[in-house]
Design a protein around this motif. Structure first.
Motif, PDB file in Angstrom:
ATOM      1  N   ASP A 217     -19.752  -5.914  14.634  1.00  8.50           N
ATOM      2  CA  ASP A 217     -18.626  -6.763  15.036  1.00  8.50           C
ATOM      3  C   ASP A 217     -18.248  -7.711  13.909  1.00  8.50           C
ATOM      4  O   ASP A 217     -19.101  -8.211  13.174  1.00  8.50           O
ATOM      5  CB  ASP A 217     -18.979  -7.567  16.284  1.00  8.50           C
ATOM      6  CG  ASP A 217     -19.125  -6.689  17.512  1.00  8.50           C
ATOM      7  OD1 ASP A 217     -18.547  -5.585  17.505  1.00  8.50           O
ATOM      8  OD2 ASP A 217     -19.830  -7.084  18.465  1.00  8.50           O
TER       9      ASP A 217
ATOM     10  N   ASN B 224     -10.719  -8.631  11.798  1.00  4.67           N
ATOM     11  CA  ASN B 224     -11.544  -7.467  12.134  1.00  4.67           C
ATOM     12  C   ASN B 224     -11.544  -6.427  11.019  1.00  4.67           C
ATOM     13  O   ASN B 224     -11.717  -5.229  11.251  1.00  4.67           O
ATOM     14  CB  ASN B 224     -11.060  -6.824  13.446  1.00  4.67           C
ATOM     15  CG  ASN B 224     -12.119  -5.892  14.047  1.00  4.67           C
ATOM     16  OD1 ASN B 224     -13.313  -6.138  13.915  1.00  4.67           O
ATOM     17  ND2 ASN B 224     -11.666  -4.834  14.689  1.00  4.67           N
TER      18      ASN B 224
ATOM     19  N   GLY C  46     -17.062  -5.767   9.209  1.00  8.36           N
ATOM     20  CA  GLY C  46     -18.091  -6.265  10.107  1.00  8.36           C
ATOM     21  C   GLY C  46     -18.877  -7.386   9.453  1.00  8.36           C
ATOM     22  O   GLY C  46     -18.825  -7.572   8.233  1.00  8.36           O
TER      23      GLY C  46
ATOM     24  N   LYS D 180     -13.645  -0.773  17.399  1.00  7.60           N
ATOM     25  CA  LYS D 180     -12.528  -1.698  17.282  1.00  7.60           C
ATOM     26  C   LYS D 180     -11.666  -1.404  16.056  1.00  7.60           C
ATOM     27  O   LYS D 180     -10.884  -2.251  15.632  1.00  7.60           O
ATOM     28  CB  LYS D 180     -13.056  -3.136  17.221  1.00  7.60           C
ATOM     29  CG  LYS D 180     -13.794  -3.545  18.495  1.00  7.60           C
ATOM     30  CD  LYS D 180     -14.286  -4.983  18.420  1.00  7.60           C
ATOM     31  CE  LYS D 180     -15.022  -5.368  19.692  1.00  7.60           C
ATOM     32  NZ  LYS D 180     -15.537  -6.766  19.645  1.00  7.60           N
TER      33      LYS D 180
END
Length: 625
Positions: A98, A104, A107, A191
């Motif tokens: 994440d 984003n 990570g 994601k």
């Protein structure tokens, strides 16, 4: 207390609904939460993907020439080791954890640095909202790390005669962090923006093949700019090449229209013939189509084919029927591609009916025989084109293997092989600094596979793992094709310009700490051709006076030798007349034969300035013209 969301397996090996459990309990009793056969299959698949790296060593050294074959043989494995270490230290963290940033883009979970805390954490696998199917994060990190190493190893083929390994290692370390890791995150992370957009890429059409092929293309463009000295000259030359190709295309279209008009008018209407554009002349430092060792190419292709079972079959991330379907589709596509490649060259060049194919001449005419051999010799080796087509089929099916039914796999192999063969002809002109045609095979095959995936995607095939569903079922075929092309464009554009940025950054550093001017500071250059001092040796040799590319190479005339003592002839005697007619190895051929008894081989045209046999004191040899 740290908790994770994972489903506990019942006694019947079925998963209960996922719930929050103590992570420490997962580490103490992993058998309660993970299927053992899933772990075994992914570990086997990781080993199979690793086998593909030395397969590239065989293919690249076989396709290259002897003056750089040994470097190409060792570089993929060395590269895989550096990238594998980088993946363990920070690559996995950047790609799959994440993000700590709003964008984003990368990570940033510190627990994954050095794979410190990834042993038993669950990773959701499959497509769709079902999160009950999970595997341990450690085995997932191992498997994805093999993809990172393989992708970097593919790029090695673009370095032939351009750079030494130490500079390439610096480049590939920066490239893995700045190019591969972000693109892989876009495609495979839960994601990633391309995955959320609706792009379908099962095993790496964009992150692996398009990215590696585009990197080599950027490398070739950089070398072209450097060899011309400035960007303006490069753009002018590129414009001339584009114009000539447009003329060729226009000539082809007009030829077809002229035939149609003549057919419809029964030849009564006079239609002028068009004039074709001049053919492109390749530089001596451009494409070298004569491979050093066909056997290496065949063996490397076989191992690559074998390893692709883990590359595509393992991407199901579980031992299930979807993995079986993916591997079966991969195998069928490779078969179709190989057969198409071989039929292609038979149709384009013709199948020789006899050992000596003459144009109405006397079979004893040596000059005519040599002309025929020069035209047909390289093309007769159908297995080379078979290998080329098989690899094109493997690349094309990669993004689609787990999304399309097995019956559609031959389409991927046939279309992939045909498109790659066409693209290779164009790449010989526009990317002459890509001698192994990596852009055409990997980027071209990857684009074909991405587009065909949208046309053949099947919800039944996706659901064969028992928990996946088709992403965005509301999309039409046209929408899916659009999103696939958006994925391809984003991957190619980002990779191309970021790779050029890395190369010019390395040149800037070399300029700042060197003593040369900017124009003389070469990091990767075509003008300074690199050749290994420790070179490979001859293992195959062509017959006749011409090499397979039609270039003459000299013959040796043996000096006068004292007559041998009189004795009865034996079967293993070698007559002097046979020695006189012994041809020297052609350009790119390579040597393992013994040193001729009469001395040193003279340097001959096309030998790259390297005597193909070790030098001994000359005994008056003269090349025969």
């Amino acid at each position: 207390m740290v908790t994770v969301t994972v489903a506990e397996l019942s006694a019947m090996a079925t998963a209960a609904p996922a719930s929050a459990v103590d992570y420490a309990d997962v580490l103490r009793h992993p058998e309660k939460y993970y299927q053992g056969f899933d772990l075994v299959w992914i570990m086997i698949s990781s080993a199979l993907v690793f086998i593909m790296i030395p397969s590239l060593s065989l293919i690249y050294s076989g396709l290259g020439n002897r003056s750089f074959a040994l470097t190409l043989f060792r570089l993929p494995l060395i590269t895989a080791a550096f990238v594998g270490l980088q993946w363990a230290l920070w690559g996995y963290l950047v790609t799959f954890t994440d993000s700590m940033l709003p964008s984003n883009w990368w990570g940033g979970e510190n627990r994954a640095g050095g794979l410190r805390d990834v042993a038993g954490r669950p990773v959701v696998v499959g497509d769709g909202p079902d999160e009950s199917a999970v595997i341990p994060e450690l085995v997932f990190a191992l498997y994805e790390g093999m993809f990172a190493a393989f992708t970097a190893a593919v790029v090695c083929g673009g370095t032939m005669h351009r750079t030494r390994p130490r500079r390439f290692i610096i480049f590939i370390s920066l490239w893995s962090l700045l190019v591969y890791d972000p693109v892989a995150r876009w495609t495979w992370s839960s994601k990633g923006w391309l995955r959320e957009l609706g792009s379908l890429d099962f095993a790496g059409g964009t992150p692996v093949h398009i990215v590696s092929g585009t990197t080599v293309a950027a490398f070739a463009v950089f070398c072209s700019i450097e060899s011309r000295g400035n960007l303006l000259d490069f753009l002018i030359d590129a414009g001339h090449k584009v114009w000539r190709r447009v003329q060729h295309l226009a000539y082809g279209v007009w030829s077809i229209l002229r035939i149609v008009i003549l057919l419809f008018t029964c030849g009564h209407l006079r239609v002028p013939e068009g004039e074709d554009a001049p053919n492109e002349e390749l530089s001596e430092q451009g494409v070298e189509s004569f491979p050093y060792n066909i056997n290496f190419v065949v063996l490397g292709t076989a191992f690559l084919w074998f390893g692709w079972a883990g590359f595509n079959g393992g991407s199901a991330l579980g031992g299930n029927l979807r993995a079986v379907s993916a591997w079966t589709a991969t195998h069928v596509s490779a078969c179709a591609g190989g057969v198409t490649g071989m039929l292609w060259i038979w149709l384009m060049k013709g199948v020789p009916e006899t050992d000596v194919e003459l144009e109405g001449g006397d079979p004893r005419d040596e000059a005519a025989r040599n002309r025929a051999m020069a035209r047909q010799a390289f093309d007769r080796i159908s297995v080379f084109f078979f290998c080329d087509g098989a690899i094109a089929g493997l690349v094309a099916i990669t993004p689609a293997a787990g999304y399309v039914p097995v019956w559609s796999a031959p389409v991927f192999g046939v279309v992939g092989a045909l498109c790659v063969n066409f693209l290779k002809k164009e790449a010989e002109i526009f990317l002459r600094h890509d001698p192994l045609q990596i852009f055409a095979v990997h980027a071209g095959g990857g684009v074909v596979g991405m587009v065909l995936t949208a046309l053949f995607v099947d919800s039944t095939t996706i659901g064969l793992d028992g928990h996946s569903t088709i992403p965005h079922p509301e999309f039409s075929t046209a929408q899916r094709v659009g999103y696939q092309l958006a994925d391809v464009s984003a991957g190619m554009g980002y990779t191309f310009f970021m790779t050029l940025g890395i190369l010019y950054l390395m040149k800037l550093v070399a300029f700042m700490f060197g003593k040369s001017s900017w124009s003389q500071t070469g990091v990767y250059s075509d003008s300074n051709r690199l050749e290994d001092n420790f070179q490979a040796v001859v293992q195959q040799q062509w017959r006749g006076d011409l090499d397979p590319e039609g270039r003459p190479f000299g013959r040796l005339v043996a000096p006068s030798l004292p007559p041998a003592p009189s004795r009865p002839l034996r079967e293993d005697d070698i007559h002097l007349e046979h020695l006189k007619n012994l041809p020297s190895p052609p350009r790119s051929a390579t040597s393992g034969a013994q040193v001729p008894p009469w001395g040193m081989m003279p340097e001959l045209p096309g030998s790259q300035g390297m005597p193909p046999w070790p030098s001994l004191p000359s005994q008056g040899l003269q090349p025969r013209t």
